[in-house]
Scaffold this motif. Structure first.
Motif, PDB file in Angstrom:
ATOM      1  N   ALA A   1      43.058   7.343  33.876  1.00 26.15           N
ATOM      2  CA  ALA A   1      44.261   8.173  33.869  1.00 26.15           C
ATOM      3  C   ALA A   1      43.994   9.474  34.604  1.00 26.15           C
ATOM      4  O   ALA A   1      42.850   9.955  34.661  1.00 26.15           O
ATOM      5  CB  ALA A   1      44.719   8.460  32.440  1.00 26.15           C
ATOM      6  N   CYS A   2      45.061  10.045  35.150  1.00 23.03           N
ATOM      7  CA  CYS A   2      44.957  11.354  35.778  1.00 23.03           C
ATOM      8  C   CYS A   2      46.326  12.015  35.725  1.00 23.03           C
ATOM      9  O   CYS A   2      47.343  11.368  35.441  1.00 23.03           O
ATOM     10  CB  CYS A   2      44.445  11.255  37.210  1.00 23.03           C
ATOM     11  SG  CYS A   2      45.613  10.497  38.372  1.00 23.03           S
TER      12      CYS A   2
ATOM     13  N   ASP B   1      36.625  16.049  35.591  1.00 23.33           N
ATOM     14  CA  ASP B   1      36.806  15.207  34.410  1.00 23.33           C
ATOM     15  C   ASP B   1      37.248  16.070  33.242  1.00 23.33           C
ATOM     16  O   ASP B   1      36.716  17.166  33.026  1.00 23.33           O
ATOM     17  CB  ASP B   1      35.511  14.484  34.078  1.00 23.33           C
ATOM     18  CG  ASP B   1      35.259  13.297  34.995  1.00 23.33           C
ATOM     19  OD1 ASP B   1      35.221  12.170  34.501  1.00 23.33           O
ATOM     20  OD2 ASP B   1      35.116  13.510  36.210  1.00 23.33           O
TER      21      ASP B   1
ATOM     22  N   TRP C   1      41.657  15.105  28.214  1.00 20.23           N
ATOM     23  CA  TRP C   1      43.018  14.575  28.212  1.00 20.23           C
ATOM     24  C   TRP C   1      43.821  15.152  29.362  1.00 20.23           C
ATOM     25  O   TRP C   1      43.546  16.236  29.861  1.00 20.23           O
ATOM     26  CB  TRP C   1      43.728  14.829  26.883  1.00 20.23           C
ATOM     27  CG  TRP C   1      43.864  16.276  26.474  1.00 20.23           C
ATOM     28  CD1 TRP C   1      42.941  17.043  25.805  1.00 20.23           C
ATOM     29  CD2 TRP C   1      45.001  17.133  26.688  1.00 20.23           C
ATOM     30  NE1 TRP C   1      43.424  18.312  25.601  1.00 20.23           N
ATOM     31  CE2 TRP C   1      44.687  18.399  26.124  1.00 20.23           C
ATOM     32  CE3 TRP C   1      46.239  16.957  27.292  1.00 20.23           C
ATOM     33  CZ2 TRP C   1      45.569  19.478  26.149  1.00 20.23           C
ATOM     34  CZ3 TRP C   1      47.114  18.034  27.331  1.00 20.23           C
ATOM     35  CH2 TRP C   1      46.774  19.264  26.751  1.00 20.23           C
TER      36      TRP C   1
ATOM     37  N   LEU D   1      51.749  11.747  33.562  1.00 23.13           N
ATOM     38  CA  LEU D   1      50.476  11.047  33.358  1.00 23.13           C
ATOM     39  C   LEU D   1      50.465   9.713  34.100  1.00 23.13           C
ATOM     40  O   LEU D   1      51.270   8.831  33.818  1.00 23.13           O
ATOM     41  CB  LEU D   1      50.265  10.800  31.861  1.00 23.13           C
ATOM     42  CG  LEU D   1      48.980  10.082  31.451  1.00 23.13           C
ATOM     43  CD1 LEU D   1      47.746  10.926  31.776  1.00 23.13           C
ATOM     44  CD2 LEU D   1      49.013   9.741  29.955  1.00 23.13           C
TER      45      LEU D   1
ATOM     46  N   VAL E   1      48.561   6.242  34.675  1.00 23.87           N
ATOM     47  CA  VAL E   1      47.600   5.399  33.966  1.00 23.87           C
ATOM     48  C   VAL E   1      47.453   4.059  34.678  1.00 23.87           C
ATOM     49  O   VAL E   1      48.365   3.619  35.389  1.00 23.87           O
ATOM     50  CB  VAL E   1      48.036   5.145  32.500  1.00 23.87           C
ATOM     51  CG1 VAL E   1      48.105   6.447  31.717  1.00 23.87           C
ATOM     52  CG2 VAL E   1      49.372   4.402  32.445  1.00 23.87           C
TER      53      VAL E   1
ATOM     54  N   TYR F   1      45.765   0.813  29.752  1.00 23.07           N
ATOM     55  CA  TYR F   1      46.711   1.329  28.760  1.00 23.07           C
ATOM     56  C   TYR F   1      47.050   0.247  27.732  1.00 23.07           C
ATOM     57  O   TYR F   1      46.956   0.462  26.522  1.00 23.07           O
ATOM     58  CB  TYR F   1      47.957   1.804  29.489  1.00 23.07           C
ATOM     59  CG  TYR F   1      49.084   2.344  28.632  1.00 23.07           C
ATOM     60  CD1 TYR F   1      49.289   3.708  28.514  1.00 23.07           C
ATOM     61  CD2 TYR F   1      49.970   1.485  27.974  1.00 23.07           C
ATOM     62  CE1 TYR F   1      50.340   4.205  27.757  1.00 23.07           C
ATOM     63  CE2 TYR F   1      51.011   1.969  27.215  1.00 23.07           C
ATOM     64  CZ  TYR F   1      51.194   3.332  27.111  1.00 23.07           C
ATOM     65  OH  TYR F   1      52.231   3.825  26.356  1.00 23.07           O
TER      66      TYR F   1
ATOM     67  N   GLU G   1      49.456  11.530  23.901  1.00 23.56           N
ATOM     68  CA  GLU G   1      48.691  11.344  25.125  1.00 23.56           C
ATOM     69  C   GLU G   1      47.248  11.816  24.955  1.00 23.56           C
ATOM     70  O   GLU G   1      46.323  11.266  25.569  1.00 23.56           O
ATOM     71  CB  GLU G   1      49.356  12.030  26.316  1.00 23.56           C
ATOM     72  CG  GLU G   1      49.107  13.527  26.439  1.00 23.56           C
ATOM     73  CD  GLU G   1      50.139  14.368  25.704  1.00 23.56           C
ATOM     74  OE1 GLU G   1      50.583  13.953  24.609  1.00 23.56           O
ATOM     75  OE2 GLU G   1      50.499  15.449  26.221  1.00 23.56           O
TER      76      GLU G   1
ATOM     77  N   CYS H   1      44.131   9.374  25.626  1.00 19.92           N
ATOM     78  CA  CYS H   1      43.057   9.748  26.553  1.00 19.92           C
ATOM     79  C   CYS H   1      41.715   9.822  25.843  1.00 19.92           C
ATOM     80  O   CYS H   1      40.684   9.432  26.417  1.00 19.92           O
ATOM     81  CB  CYS H   1      43.375  11.084  27.216  1.00 19.92           C
ATOM     82  SG  CYS H   1      44.724  11.023  28.416  1.00 19.92           S
TER      83      CYS H   1
ATOM     84  N   ARG I   1      38.427   7.768  26.841  1.00 18.58           N
ATOM     85  CA  ARG I   1      37.111   8.375  27.051  1.00 18.58           C
ATOM     86  C   ARG I   1      36.052   7.710  26.167  1.00 18.58           C
ATOM     87  O   ARG I   1      34.947   7.399  26.619  1.00 18.58           O
ATOM     88  CB  ARG I   1      37.162   9.875  26.725  1.00 18.58           C
ATOM     89  CG  ARG I   1      37.841  10.758  27.738  1.00 18.58           C
ATOM     90  CD  ARG I   1      37.049  10.907  29.017  1.00 18.58           C
ATOM     91  NE  ARG I   1      35.652  11.176  28.794  1.00 18.58           N
ATOM     92  CZ  ARG I   1      34.940  12.106  29.417  1.00 18.58           C
ATOM     93  NH1 ARG I   1      35.540  12.895  30.287  1.00 18.58           N
ATOM     94  NH2 ARG I   1      33.651  12.245  29.196  1.00 18.58           N
TER      95      ARG I   1
ATOM     96  N   ILE J   1      38.905  10.355  32.614  1.00 17.55           N
ATOM     97  CA  ILE J   1      40.204  11.004  32.709  1.00 17.55           C
ATOM     98  C   ILE J   1      40.006  12.186  33.649  1.00 17.55           C
ATOM     99  O   ILE J   1      39.083  12.989  33.449  1.00 17.55           O
ATOM    100  CB  ILE J   1      40.708  11.513  31.342  1.00 17.55           C
ATOM    101  CG1 ILE J   1      40.576  10.427  30.267  1.00 17.55           C
ATOM    102  CG2 ILE J   1      42.139  12.018  31.449  1.00 17.55           C
ATOM    103  CD1 ILE J   1      41.398   9.210  30.505  1.00 17.55           C
TER     104      ILE J   1
END
Length: 341
Positions: free
Chosen positions: A113-114, A165, A168, A174, A176, A181, A197, A201, A205, A211
């Motif tokens: 995710a980012c 990094d 969250w 977001l 994903v 997910y 969220e 996240c 992790r 993330i």
């Protein structure tokens, strides 16, 4: 097939759709992404607005309001895109917001995710409260961001323009990997809204995924469009959900110590509300604790179910000190001044 679906979850947000959807459409590259609006059982004119004013936008229509978590879970189970962007209905993406995230996700298959940099739509010079330039927690699971610690929000002077990094990324925008997910169960539907969220996240992790805060794109977030900070319902959800995610995800046998300390500190917060004549917020904290205690065995069951996907160490993106102490006693208001060592 295009690799990305940009999905806005809407509930009675016709005015927000008229205000923000044109910018989403204009700044989302049509060659790589489709724009969807998933309607959560709206009773206003949202569906008419979509049909008549935005016919190019794809629609998913639910008959009831499932909330943020369950609503998005149903969307991601329905769609078949490699990447999905969960985009709040009160977000205006800047030009070029999406491609940097897409390239980042493609560059490393371990990134689950980012999110872009989240700016305040009410004042474009400042980061926005709910996400800023990437999210962290301290060892008691209090969330904060690059660019925002509690109520202190920094001006964006490009001081955080680096991909890093984080623990969250904001649910306001977001991106994903849909398979990751879904494999991890999506957003926790018992949360309904707020901090879901962060919980997702954190689970990512703990399962070994990265993330990342993506500095290459910007979005402008209004914030508080569904529940304002003045609403005791928001206080209830934040305190309840934060305790639940601590129990579920804390990667240490000392989780119960952290939980007990949090109960004490929540009590201090409740007393502060009471002394400032905000008894509804104090009562919201009491109800949040009672809700957690009623579901304690269930939440412990979730913790045990996640045990095989959880390491025995806190992630290196967990702040090793108390953000409460640093903020209120040491008067540290800026993220870059924190003591990470």
């Amino acid at each position: 097939m295009k690799p990305i679906a940009v999905v806005i979850l809407n509930w009675n947000g016709a005015a927000l759709l008229r205000r923000y959807l044109p910018q989403v459409i204009a700044n989302t590259p049509a060659d790589i992404a489709d724009v969807f609006v998933a309607d959560n059982g709206s009773t206003d004119e949202s569906l008419d607005v979509l049909r008549n004013e935005f016919p190019e936008v794809k629609r998913l229509e639910f008959s009831t309001n499932y909330g943020f978590a369950a609503g998005y879970n149903r969307v991601l189970q329905h769609l078949d895109y490699e990447y999905v962007v969960l985009l709040n209905s009160d977000v205006a993406p800047a030009e070029g917001w999406l491609c940097p995230q897409y390239e980042l996700m493609r560059s490393d298959p371990k990134i689950a995710a980012c999110a872009p940099i989240i700016m305040d739509d009410k004042n474009h010079e400042y980061f926005e409260y709910a996400g800023a330039a990437g999210g962290f927690i301290d060892f008691l699971a209090y969330p904060f961001c690059r660019g925002r610690i509690f109520d202190s929000v920094e001006r964006n002077e490009r001081q955080y323009n680096a991909d890093i990094d984080v623990l969250w990324a904001s649910g306001a925008a977001l991106m994903v990997r849909r398979k990751v997910y879904n494999d991890l169960g999506g957003l926790d539907e018992t949360f309904f809204a707020h901090m879901e969220e962060i919980d997702l996240c954190w689970r990512m992790r703990n399962a070994g995924w990265r993330i990342v805060a993506c500095s290459g794109g910007y979005v402008f977030h209004l914030g508080g469009a569904t529940l304002s900070a003045a609403n005791p319902r928001k206080t209830y959800l934040n305190f309840r959900n934060n305790l639940a995610m601590l129990i579920k995800n804390y990667n240490s046998h000392l989780w119960f110590v952290a939980f007990f300390v949090r109960l004490l500190l929540d009590g201090v917060a409740g007393l502060k509300f009471l002394l400032s004549h905000q008894s509804a917020h104090c009562w919201a904290i009491v109800r949040a604790h009672w809700s957690v205690f009623k579901r304690f065995r269930i939440i412990l069951g979730q913790r045990r179910a996640l045990a095989s996907k959880r390491s025995c160490q806190l992630p290196d993106v967990v702040y090793p000190h108390s953000i409460i102490v640093d903020y209120y006693l040491r008067k540290i208001k800026i993220f870059s001044d924190l003591y990470w060592k």
